[in-house]
Scaffold this active site. Structure first.
Site, PDB file in Angstrom:
ATOM      1  N   ARG A 101      -0.592   8.672   9.645  1.00  0.00           N
ATOM      2  CA  ARG A 101      -0.515   7.212   9.807  1.00  0.00           C
ATOM      3  C   ARG A 101      -0.140   6.526   8.504  1.00  0.00           C
ATOM      4  NH1 ARG A 101      -4.257   2.825   9.133  1.00  0.00           N
ATOM      5  NH2 ARG A 101      -5.930   4.259   8.558  1.00  0.00           N
ATOM      6  N   GLU A 154       0.834  -1.196   0.000  1.00  0.00           N
ATOM      7  CA  GLU A 154       0.000   0.000   0.000  1.00  0.00           C
ATOM      8  C   GLU A 154       0.873   1.252   0.000  1.00  0.00           C
ATOM      9  OE1 GLU A 154      -2.622  -0.405   3.347  1.00  0.00           O
ATOM     10  OE2 GLU A 154      -3.880  -1.886   2.341  1.00  0.00           O
ATOM     11  N   HIS A 203     -11.147   9.819   8.048  1.00  0.00           N
ATOM     12  CA  HIS A 203     -10.911   8.383   8.164  1.00  0.00           C
ATOM     13  C   HIS A 203     -10.268   7.961   9.480  1.00  0.00           C
ATOM     14  CE1 HIS A 203     -10.208   4.328   6.762  1.00  0.00           C
ATOM     15  NE2 HIS A 203      -8.901   4.432   6.935  1.00  0.00           N
ATOM     16  N   ARG A 229      -1.022   8.835   2.322  1.00  0.00           N
ATOM     17  CA  ARG A 229      -2.400   9.305   2.247  1.00  0.00           C
ATOM     18  C   ARG A 229      -2.553  10.819   2.326  1.00  0.00           C
ATOM     19  NH1 ARG A 229      -5.425   4.816   6.108  1.00  0.00           N
ATOM     20  NH2 ARG A 229      -5.248   3.086   4.635  1.00  0.00           N
ATOM     21  N   HIS A 251      -9.001   9.707   4.276  1.00  0.00           N
ATOM     22  CA  HIS A 251      -8.688   8.663   3.299  1.00  0.00           C
ATOM     23  C   HIS A 251      -8.939   9.238   1.912  1.00  0.00           C
ATOM     24  CE1 HIS A 251      -8.458   4.880   1.171  1.00  0.00           C
ATOM     25  NE2 HIS A 251      -8.056   4.294   2.287  1.00  0.00           N
TER      26      HIS A 251
END
Length: 524
Positions: A384, A113, A349, A288, A241
């Site tokens: 994060r 990811e 998110h 992100r 997100h």
């Protein structure tokens, strides 16, 4: 009603249930959920859980990826601890019954990811959190010392304040004795006394209009600890997100997992043009915060309400097999992801801050632990790294359980705790006051304290919220407690903390992005 338990766990996601399972041999455990036990942020986590599994991956790579994503604001000790304890805790999840997808009999199928330098995301199709939640609930039900109770809403944790003492945020001797809990069935506030309390209440997403979080995510644990004079930190770092399914009629927004970009999906404007390369050399696999800001900027520049996530160039059968939940959800809306591009927008998110805890999960309040999204462990820093949250939850639950087990025999129940006092209150007949104020709070946070901020926006948000705060506190003082009123009160507390901490940070860092920094105007 009054009840005594050794361990009170507020929240039933990965942090709460894994803590319960690990302490259950040492005392009675009560796990309470404000709705259903399986309705948690954990259950909504699609992508997976990050952990070093095979070469060429190693701990140093995972540590570095985490530090980079967190804009080097992460606590190196916390990062090292979580990453190095990851494989052991993954093994524990598997022993408890979690089934991760395998590539063959001896190797798990790992995803990659955004922000990760290697393939290290264990997953179960595209509903990993749901699978973990299932396994934990089944395991918890088998333990005779664990009681799972639904529809119990924690109103406040009990401290010296409820004994008539004045407590301050800087005091180091504030103690937690349990919690006052609203029973939905009886509509009475019960007193639950506990030697150890674990706060595992999840996130804050529903203070925003668009969020991937379930409706239960209203920041309850953070607000309770703040009111009890516990230390809260890093609330300015709210992660959006980048890719939630564009469907304004639906709440929560349906998440399109980051694993799809790791699989090869591309972000395009509505005119079909690719755009991520001009924002970051990693393109669609940038962290992100960068991807969310890029999408937000493209939407503002074009006036479009969404961008597209394009996976049509990948093998159709492989796509359906990898992402069956997303495929079926989009198909319900007339979008065949093997042929059609997916309309997506950023959505609130994850919160990287929260209740400050040490490396054992202890909060600043004695006998009160916190784990999962409501806690601030130092792992995430300013942003994060994808799929680190489930790992953080189970590692810190493990550390907290070991610490709590050592302490439990030396803790006595405080029998002087009074029952909940609602004398002089009455039923609130003006439900519109709560529903309308809820909308106002969500609008304020979304419009002024979102992906991109400024001093002017933050000042306006604070001015608006302070008026709402005074009105709501007055309503709370005069009304019999309801979950709706408590959630509103908590959302206001959390919104205030985000705004105040955002105003104090005089730089753009990770998820806190301000227009008042000239260098960032040129970047976007």
């Amino acid at each position: 009603m009054r009840k005594k338990v050794d361990f009170l766990v507020i929240g039933s996601g990965i942090a709460g249930l894994s803590f319960a399972l690990k302490v259950a041999d040492f005392g009675k455990v009560l796990v309470i959920s404000k709705t259903k036990i399986n309705e948690t942020n954990t259950a909504y986590a699609q992508g997976g859980i990050a952990s070093v599994m095979y070469e060429p991956d190693n701990f140093d790579k995972h540590i570095n990826d985490t530090m980079v994503a967190g804009d080097f604001l992460s606590n190196p000790d916390a990062v090292k601890m979580v990453v190095e304890n990851g494989p052991e805790q993954i093994k524990q999840l598997i022993e408890w019954g979690t089934e991760f997808d395998k590539k063959d009999k001896s190797h798990y199928d790992l995803h990659k990811e955004g922000g990760h330098s290697e393939f290290r995301i264990l997953h179960h199709l595209d509903n990993t959190g749901f699978e973990i939640q299932r396994a934990l609930i089944e395991k918890a039900k088998q333990h005779e010392n664990i009681e799972l109770s639904e529809n119990l809403y924690a109103v406040d944790i009990i401290t010296q304040h409820h004994l008539g003492e004045i407590t301050y945020r800087w005091r180091s001797d504030v103690e937690c004795y349990g919690a006052y809990v609203l029973n939905e069935e009886t509509q009475k506030v019960d007193t639950i006394l506990a030697k150890i309390t674990m706060m595992a209440t999840g996130g804050i997403g529903n203070i925003y209009q668009t969020t991937t979080n379930p409706t239960i995510a209203t920041g309850d644990g953070i607000a309770m600890v703040y009111r009890a004079k516990g230390i809260i930190e890093n609330m300015e770092f709210v992660q959006f997100h980048p890719t939630s399914l564009y469907n304004p009629k639906e709440r929560p927004s349906f998440l399109i997992t980051e694993a799809m970009r790791g699989y090869g999906a591309l972000l395009r404007r509505r005119d079909g043009a690719l755009f991520m390369e001009k924002y970051d050399e990693r393109g669609c696999l940038a962290p992100r915060d960068i991807v969310a800001r890029a999408i937000d900027n493209e939407m503002k520049n074009t006036g479009d309400e969404f961008v597209y996530l394009d996976v049509t160039h990948k093998n159709a059968e492989e796509t359906r097999n990898h992402f069956p939940t997303i495929y079926n959800k989009c198909l319900e809306l007339g979008v065949d992801i093997t042929k059609d591009m997916i309309p997506v927008v950023p959505a609130a998110h994850y919160l990287c801050g929260g209740i400050k805890v040490d490396l054992t999960g202890r909060s600043s309040i004695i006998n009160l632990y916190a784990a999962g999204e409501c806690s601030s462990t130092g792992l995430h820093g300013a942003n994060r790294l994808a799929s680190n949250s489930l790992l953080e939850g189970i590692v810190y639950a493990d550390k907290a359980s070991k610490d709590a087990i050592e302490k439990i025999q030396d803790i006595k129940f405080n029998t002087k705790i009074p029952s909940w006092n609602d004398e002089g209150t009455s039923h609130n007949e003006e439900m519109v006051l709560i529903t309308q104020t809820n909308k106002e709070v969500e609008q304020i946070l979304s419009n002024y304290v979102g992906i991109v901020r400024s001093n002017l926006r933050l000042k306006r948000a604070l001015d608006r919220l302070e008026l709402i705060y005074r009105e709501t506190e007055s309503l709370f003082d005069d009304s019999i407690v309801t979950q709706e009123l408590c959630e509103l009160r908590n959302k206001i507390n959390v919104g205030y903390l985000i705004i105040r901490m955002a105003m104090k940070r005089k730089e753009s860092k990770g998820l806190h992005y301000t227009l008042d920094q000239n260098k960032l105007r040129t970047k976007l």
